[in-house]
Design an enzyme around this catalytic site. Structure first.
Site, PDB file in Angstrom:
ATOM      1  N   ARG A 181     -20.843   3.062  31.042  1.00 19.65           N
ATOM      2  CA  ARG A 181     -19.419   3.170  30.699  1.00 19.65           C
ATOM      3  C   ARG A 181     -19.046   4.554  30.186  1.00 19.65           C
ATOM      4  O   ARG A 181     -17.865   4.823  29.948  1.00 19.65           O
ATOM      5  CB  ARG A 181     -19.026   2.126  29.654  1.00 19.65           C
ATOM      6  N   LYS A 182     -20.028   5.435  30.047  1.00 18.80           N
ATOM      7  CA  LYS A 182     -19.733   6.778  29.565  1.00 18.80           C
ATOM      8  C   LYS A 182     -19.347   7.684  30.738  1.00 18.80           C
ATOM      9  O   LYS A 182     -19.515   7.328  31.906  1.00 18.80           O
ATOM     10  CB  LYS A 182     -20.946   7.342  28.825  1.00 18.80           C
TER      11      LYS A 182
END
Length: 380
Positions: A181-182
């Site tokens: 998710r980064k």
């Protein structure tokens, strides 16, 4: 407008990452080796620090940072009350006590006005979180903290900046995540940054069982009968060359990823400003936002329905959302351990209850962004 299905996030990976992994597999070097070293060098240069040490996650990065600072039983570490639970957990891993501090509802970051009263003679470190890619106000924090070490939780902040300096170079140590998710990913993975030579050497040894030399050094140049000495209790927190090979490719795209996200963040800002019950992210002129997430704040005194009902409606329309993150003091473990009530940290309580992350990632199309806006505007 035709219904679409838009997830909250998707990693931007493809053939380049696959080929980089293939190269590592074919080389036969799969554990921490030359690719890890290259990844560290590129990351350090991009973030303006002398040292970067790749590890298995941001959680292990934070743990190593506190261990290297000598945090132990009886010490206190200050943590924002609105952050992912790892920021607090690592303090307990060291046997120390978590001291929560409230957050600012407009930035979601540590409230400096609440910080001063939380510092005691037992305070061993402060962990400012650069939440969602927006750096904490580090100058104001330093003014209050004095000589207390600052460990930046930059899990969301690769590529972010503050007053012309990169996240990870602003405190004593910086810690990053490469979760999918980064902005950039290695699957799982993390990084510790510092300009302190002694801390860098200590952390480098700690992540490798406490060994006095690295795996690469041991296999290249050392006499075959020599094993490393172990003069400390360490951990197996090493990143692999497989992960690092992906990270090298991803990191070269970081700035273009952020630029694209910033373009669409500005689109959201413009398109959503007419919704009087929704506050878009506020970014000061001294800040370079990393845009890991685009998190809005719902004013339920003006909204037609509650935050949770808005999220359910958007889900029905195919738009994924999530709360920005959680308030650890409201989670059962910490509430019970420290006998904390939600109202003890009202800023964090409200951010927990009224924040909402909407889709912002590099695989989204123009039509996706327009559809998210259309769905938000349709809520009456």
């Amino acid at each position: 407008m035709e219904k679409r299905i838009i997830p909250i996030s998707l990693p931007h990976t493809g053939e380049e990452e696959w080929l980089a992994t293939k190269e590592s597999i074919m080389s036969g070097w799969l554990t921490a080796g030359p690719k890890v070293r290259e990844f560290e060098q590129i990351f350090a240069k991009r973030h303006g620090v002398k040292h970067a040490m790749a590890v298995t996650s941001a959680t292990t990065a934070l743990h190593l940072a506190l261990v290297a600072l000598g945090v132990k039983e009886g010490d206190e570490v200050i943590v924002p009350a609105f952050t992912w639970i790892s920021t607090a957990n690592v303090v307990l891993y060291c046997g120390a006590n978590v001291v929560f501090v409230d957050v600012d509802r407009t930035t979601f970051n540590l409230d400096v006005n609440d910080l001063k009263s939380k510092i005691t003679p037992k305070t061993k470190a402060i962990i400012p979180v650069h939440l969602f890619g927006l750096c904490a106000d580090m100058d104001a924090i330093k003014k209050v903290a004095g000589n207390i070490p600052l460990v930046e939780d930059g899990a969301c902040a690769a590529g972010a900046g503050y007053k012309g300096n990169a996240a990870g170079s602003l405190g004593t140590l910086g810690c990053f995540s490469f979760h999918p998710r980064k902005s950039v990913t290695t699957g799982e993975g993390g990084m510790v940054t510092t300009n302190d030579d002694a801390l860098a050497e200590h952390i480098s040894n700690l992540r490798n069982h406490g060994a006095s030399i690295s795996e690469e050094q041991r296999h290249h140049g050392a006499k075959p009968y020599i094993l490393p000495d172990f003069n400390m209790l360490g951990y197996n927190y090493r990143m692999t060359d497989l992960q690092a090979s992906v990270g090298i490719v991803q990191l070269k795209k970081l700035d273009s990823f952020i630029d694209e996200r910033e373009t669409w963040a500005k689109f959201y800002d413009e398109q959503l400003k007419e919704i009087n019950w929704l506050r878009t992210p506020l970014v000061g002129t001294d800040y370079k936002h990393g845009w890991q997430s685009y998190v809005v704040y719902i004013d339920e005194s003006k909204s037609p329905i509650s935050r949770n009902e808005i999220m359910e409606k958007l889900q029905q329309m195919g738009v994924s959302t999530r709360p920005g993150t959680h308030a650890p003091h409201m989670l059962h473990y910490y509430a019970e351990k420290y006998n904390i009530k939600p109202d003890d940290f009202p800023g964090a309580r409200d951010c927990n209850n009224y924040s909402m992350s909407i889709p912002l990632f590099n695989k989204m199309t123009e039509e996706d962004y327009h559809y998210v806006v259309h769905c938000l505007k349709s809520i009456k």
